[in-house]
Write a protein that holds these residues in place. Structure first.
Motif, PDB file in Angstrom:
ATOM      1  N   PHE A 135      18.930  30.646   9.876  1.00  0.00           N
ATOM      2  CA  PHE A 135      17.573  30.308   9.478  1.00  0.00           C
ATOM      3  C   PHE A 135      17.099  31.261   8.380  1.00  0.00           C
ATOM      4  O   PHE A 135      17.080  32.476   8.583  1.00  0.00           O
ATOM      5  CB  PHE A 135      16.607  30.404  10.663  1.00  0.00           C
ATOM      6  N   ASP A 136      16.726  30.718   7.252  1.00  0.00           N
ATOM      7  CA  ASP A 136      15.995  31.469   6.229  1.00  0.00           C
ATOM      8  C   ASP A 136      14.526  31.268   6.537  1.00  0.00           C
ATOM      9  O   ASP A 136      13.842  30.436   5.949  1.00  0.00           O
ATOM     10  CB  ASP A 136      16.360  30.950   4.835  1.00  0.00           C
ATOM     11  N   SER A 137      14.032  32.036   7.523  1.00  0.00           N
ATOM     12  CA  SER A 137      12.703  31.774   8.081  1.00  0.00           C
ATOM     13  C   SER A 137      11.573  32.116   7.119  1.00  0.00           C
ATOM     14  O   SER A 137      10.449  31.646   7.301  1.00  0.00           O
ATOM     15  CB  SER A 137      12.532  32.530   9.403  1.00  0.00           C
ATOM     16  N   TYR A 138      11.829  32.935   6.108  1.00  0.00           N
ATOM     17  CA  TYR A 138      10.857  33.131   5.029  1.00  0.00           C
ATOM     18  C   TYR A 138      10.942  32.000   4.002  1.00  0.00           C
ATOM     19  O   TYR A 138      10.054  31.850   3.176  1.00  0.00           O
ATOM     20  CB  TYR A 138      11.141  34.443   4.290  1.00  0.00           C
ATOM     21  N   ASN A 139      12.059  31.248   4.031  1.00  0.00           N
ATOM     22  CA  ASN A 139      12.378  30.282   2.969  1.00  0.00           C
ATOM     23  C   ASN A 139      12.346  30.965   1.604  1.00  0.00           C
ATOM     24  O   ASN A 139      11.902  30.398   0.602  1.00  0.00           O
ATOM     25  CB  ASN A 139      11.417  29.092   2.981  1.00  0.00           C
ATOM     26  N   GLY A 144      19.104  35.146   5.270  1.00  0.00           N
ATOM     27  CA  GLY A 144      18.854  34.354   6.456  1.00  0.00           C
ATOM     28  C   GLY A 144      19.372  35.065   7.691  1.00  0.00           C
ATOM     29  O   GLY A 144      20.258  35.919   7.623  1.00  0.00           O
ATOM     30  N   TYR A 199       8.769  35.459   9.697  1.00  0.00           N
ATOM     31  CA  TYR A 199       8.316  34.238   9.051  1.00  0.00           C
ATOM     32  C   TYR A 199       6.869  34.417   8.601  1.00  0.00           C
ATOM     33  O   TYR A 199       6.166  35.352   9.002  1.00  0.00           O
ATOM     34  CB  TYR A 199       8.448  33.042   9.995  1.00  0.00           C
ATOM     35  N   GLN A 205       5.689  25.493   9.565  1.00  0.00           N
ATOM     36  CA  GLN A 205       6.772  26.260   8.953  1.00  0.00           C
ATOM     37  C   GLN A 205       7.781  25.326   8.273  1.00  0.00           C
ATOM     38  O   GLN A 205       8.074  24.233   8.767  1.00  0.00           O
ATOM     39  CB  GLN A 205       7.512  27.083  10.014  1.00  0.00           C
ATOM     40  N   TRP A 207      11.617  26.138   6.979  1.00  0.00           N
ATOM     41  CA  TRP A 207      12.651  27.164   6.916  1.00  0.00           C
ATOM     42  C   TRP A 207      13.892  26.604   6.224  1.00  0.00           C
ATOM     43  O   TRP A 207      14.217  25.417   6.349  1.00  0.00           O
ATOM     44  CB  TRP A 207      13.069  27.605   8.321  1.00  0.00           C
ATOM     45  N   GLU A 240      16.909  22.189   5.084  1.00  0.00           N
ATOM     46  CA  GLU A 240      15.591  22.636   5.530  1.00  0.00           C
ATOM     47  C   GLU A 240      15.341  22.222   6.970  1.00  0.00           C
ATOM     48  O   GLU A 240      15.777  21.155   7.424  1.00  0.00           O
ATOM     49  CB  GLU A 240      14.490  22.059   4.633  1.00  0.00           C
TER      50      GLU A 240
END
Length: 882
Positions: A135-139, A144, A199, A205, A207, A240
């Protein structure tokens, strides 16, 4: 955007019959492809389940898994990008207020699955089957959080980055994961707490998401969102995850206290033992959902594996990688790499061995601490809502003293002052990561009260800025940085800096240098500019220019091998990732490198050709061939620059299929000088054997022979000036490493590491350096005659009386025989998530003589006759979140 989602009930998962490869984005589209994507992103829509959470046992039979949708259509990434996988895979993602839940069904023939348990974070050379989610939770498209489970049930977690080899398994989150096996293959079940991720504050959200599967027997990777093997940055190619809404944001606190008991040889060296106990605390505090404070008080790293043995006959400092968990976790945000090992922040400076070695008188012995005590450290890391990454670290180390014993008594001498170390790092992205600007500042302060320590700087300030810009849909990249340093201290400290191996201001042939014995500060600058193709195509083309001014010094809190350097490198290569005839992959690269010092002296001209290949049978080979002409400004330890050997070099290695229970890697290297008999050869073999699903062993052995006719031997003092003495060294090195891993369960593992090392060196053909830059080899020195040189065995020295009534001087016999053994045995039991019991036994032996012993058996026996230093330690950690 394109969303590819397949739905079915949990009781009857969809059997995938064909992979659907996403079509490439139309290059003629009017929409700019800012991320350099090859395939459009897939979207997975998760849901918040309404009932009881699943029990994490790997079986996927809980009612919760009847909610949401299964997604399949994984696509093969290797060996054939875009092909249908050999077997299908499905995943489902759910969440509640506290956790993300992931289920993965890996269809397969149960008899073919490589289901080997192992210790945490061990990919086992990819000899085991694996599934994972990232997960790239910050996008942010920078990093990630990845969570993996092997078919044997072992957990792997890491920080994944954009580079091909950019992952960091030292990050250890607290999460649950289990696997189960059935007639259809195997399944994996994950529970990942939101508080282990970072995040933004958005109510809904979005992600970045990456899911993958590794099938070891085929060396095959398939992915839910296909990431091209030749890409402009892995994180820019992710799919995503949508649907996570209205997350609560309570203040998160994790505490990890530890207690430690230790038994070791007494410091006085009288054959007794010392028993000690200590306690400490690690804490992780969520300041916001974006920022985390990590604190350690009285840390202990006794479970960390020892550094390998080396013999360093150069003037350069040996670089050792960081292994301590506190400094490893989150290291990416606090990193500022410059060139190879050179970097602004080298965390091993914190807690390193004391700087001062007091001279000893007759009948005196000394007991010095092995390392400086870290009193505590804290770091804050995170990313703002606007995309600004921030990292700050502060650490304090205590003053250290050595005990000096003599017949008249014992007294103490301070060997390291109190130290304060500060690091700050920021980085900001724009334009979907196509533009990046950042900076770092480090400061070291020492509280020096003992005049014996005036050779250390009291303050050291370094800083740097870095800039990255991608062009043409991320096909080309400009990477630039600049660094500076400012050191202050007593005149003795600055003189010591000017004359150490990083600078050598005293070089008599360097008109641009000179020692200022009255200086109380030293400053310098450096930087680099790199421009070339990104890794998005087969063609690789890069030019890299960098420089370090003579006064640059990063070594109080960073690492700098050598200052006074200007260098340019050109890389031209071709990388083929698609199977071609007998090859799965192959690559070729030509490299040209030139170096100068700031006085205009050319110090290096190098050409090399490298090639790697993996064959259809999954064997691998690698090789290189090159020519190098060099002038060494460090060889004579502050003397004039020496034209070293012009030589050819070659390397060849072959490795068998690492997915088999038995695999072997062998390699050889051979270098030879053009105009003299200097030679270097090395052979190495690595054998890995999996004796059972739970037990594996590996053994590495290497043998190295060096014959160097221009090896530095000594700087002798004569009445009319120094004499730089060279000699021919014949060096033999034997290096062995044995590793054994036994996984009783995925959470209870035993690991052994043992490494005997023997190195011997004999010096002959002593010579005085004369015209050190002469083109002709014989003109660079004067070979001492039998009448000029005499060996004095009683003092183990050589006496020189130069011809025609010249100067007289002497130097110590540089012959040596060095033996060392280092070993660790670690039993690790993670008795509950995040809480671990360690039982550690380590043993070391070191034997060194200032004479040459040519016999391997004699050196081997001498090593085992040496009295061992054994340390037994029990460490208990307990994780809880109040």
């Amino acid at each position: 955007m394109v969303a590819l989602v397949i739905g079915a009930s949990a009781s009857c998962p969809v059997q995938i019959t064909a992979a659907q490869q996403p079509a490439p984005r139309d290059n003629g589209s009017s929409v700019t492809n800012l991320s350099g994507r090859k395939y459009p992103p897939r979207i997975y829509d998760t849901v918040r389940f309404s009932g009881a959470p699943p029990v994490i046992n790997g079986r996927l039979d809980d009612p919760a898994w009847k909610e949401g949708e299964w997604a399949g259509d994984y696509t093969q990434q290797m060996p054939v990008e875009g092909a249908k996988p050999s077997v299908p895979t499905e995943l489902k993602i759910l969440y509640d207020d506290r956790n993300v839940y992931v289920a993965i069904r890996a269809y397969d023939d149960p008899s073919l699955v490589h289901r080997y348990p192992g210790r945490r974070d061990d990919f086992a050379e990819f000899s085991v089957d694996i599934v994972g989610i990232c997960f790239d939770s910050y996008n942010s498209k920078r990093t990630g959080f990845e969570f993996d489970l092997t078919a044997g049930g072992s957990k792997i977690d890491l920080i994944l980055g954009n580079g091909e080899l950019e992952w960091d398994t030292t990050w250890d989150a607290v999460w649950d994961g289990e696997v189960a096996h059935d007639s259809q293959g195997w399944t994996a079940e994950f529970r990942i707490p939101f508080n282990q991720l970072r995040y933004g504050p958005q109510d809904e959200q979005v992600w970045g998401m990456h899911a993958w599967r590794w099938i070891s027997r085929n060396k095959e990777e398939s992915q839910w969102q296909l990431i091209p093997r030749q890409n402009t940055g892995r994180m820019h190619q992710l799919g995503e995850l949508h649907g996570i809404r209205n997350l609560s944001r309570p203040r998160h606190v994790e505490l990890l206290p530890h207690v430690l008991g230790r038994v070791e040889p007494d410091r006085a060296g009288e054959g007794g033992t010392e028993v000690s106990a200590s306690a400490g605390l690690d804490a992780k505090i969520g300041l916001t959902s974006n920022f985390t404070l990590d604190v350690t008080v009285n840390p202990d790293f006794g479970q960390v594996e020892a550094d390998p043995s080396v013999i360093n006959l150069t003037a350069y400092e040996t670089f050792y990688p960081e292994k301590r968990p506190f400094f490893l976790e989150g290291k990416k945000i606090l990193s500022f790499p410059i060139e190879e090992f050179d970097q602004l922040f080298y965390s091993r400076r914190i807690g390193q061995a004391p700087s001062y070695s007091p001279p000893l008188g007759p009948d005196e012995t000394i007991d010095t601490p092995d390392s400086t005590t870290i009193l505590g450290a804290a770091k804050i890391t995170g990313r703002t809502d606007g995309g600004l990454s921030v990292g700050v670290l502060q650490s304090l180390t205590g003053a250290e003293t050595a005990q000096i014993s003599s017949p008249s008594g014992v007294h103490e001498q301070q060997v390291e002052p109190f130290g304060s170390y500060t690091v700050g790092r920021i980085q900001k992205d724009w334009d979907k990561g196509n533009t990046s600007l950042g900076g770092m500042v480090t400061e070291t302060h020492r509280n020096i009260s003992d005049p014996q320590l005036d050779f250390l700087p009291t303050n050291a300030l370094t800083g740097g800025v870095d800039f990255v810009q991608y062009y043409a849909n991320r096909s080309w990249v400009l990477d630039a940085m600049a660094v500076m340093s400012q050191l202050n201290g007593d005149r003795q400290a600055i003189t010591t800096l000017q004359t150490n191996a990083v600078h050598y201001y005293q070089r008599p042939d360097a008109s641009h240098l000179g020692v200022d014995e009255n200086a109380t500060s030293l400053s310098g600058h450096g930087g680099s500019v790199r421009f070339g193709r990104s890794d998005s195509s087969r063609l690789r083309l890069t030019n890299h220019f960098h420089w370090y001014s003579p006064g640059l010094d990063l070594n109080d809190l960073g690492y700098l091998r050598q200052a006074d350097l200007i260098a340019n490198q050109v890389f031209l290569g071709w990388a083929e990732t698609e199977p071609r005839r007998i090859f799965r992959t192959y690559s070729l690269q030509y490299m040209r490198e030139d170096q100068w010092d700031f006085g205009g002296l050319k110090t290096l001209s190098k050409n090399s050709l490298e090639a790697t290949a993996q064959f259809e049978n999954k064997w691998e080979t690698r090789g290189s061939f090159g020519r190098q002409n060099s002038v060494d400004t460090r060889a004579l330890r502050g003397g004039p620059a020496l034209r070293w050997h012009d030589f050819w070099s070659s390397i060849l290695g072959v490795g068998t299929d690492s997915s088999r229970r038995v695999s072997l890697n062998v390699s050889g290297a051979y270098d030879w000088a053009v105009d003299n008999p200097s030679r270097h050869s090395r052979v190495e073999g690595l054998l890995r054997v999996r004796l059972s699903n739970r037990f594996s062993v590996s053994g590495r052995t290497a043998y190295e022979i060096i014959a160097d006719t221009l090896q530095y031997a000594a700087t002798a003092t004569a009445t009319d000036g120094p004499r730089w003495v060279l000699g021919r060294i014949d060096q033999h090195i034997w290096d062995f490493t044995l590793r054994a891993d036994f996984a009783i369960t995925p959470n209870l593992t035993l690991q052994y590491y043992g490494s005997p090392f023997i190195g011997t060196g004999r010096y002959t053909d002593f010579k005085q350096a004369t015209d050190t830059l002469a083109q002709r080899y014989q003109d660079r020195f004067h070979l001492y005659t039998e009448d000029e040189l005499a060996f004095l065995p009683d003092s183990n020295t050589y006496a020189v009386r130069e011809a025609a009534g010249g100067a007289t001087y002497s130097f110590t016999n540089p012959d040596f025989s060095f033996r060392q053994f280092r070993s660790n045995f670690v039993a690790r039991w993670e008795y509950r998530p995040g809480s671990t019991l360690y039982v550690v036994w380590s043993q070391g032996r070191t034997s060194e003589e200032q004479r040459w012993d040519s016999s391997f058996s004699s050196n081997w026996n001498a090593l085992w006759r040496e009295r061992p230093d054994s340390i037994f330690m029990v460490k208990l950690t307990y994780w809880f979140s109040p």
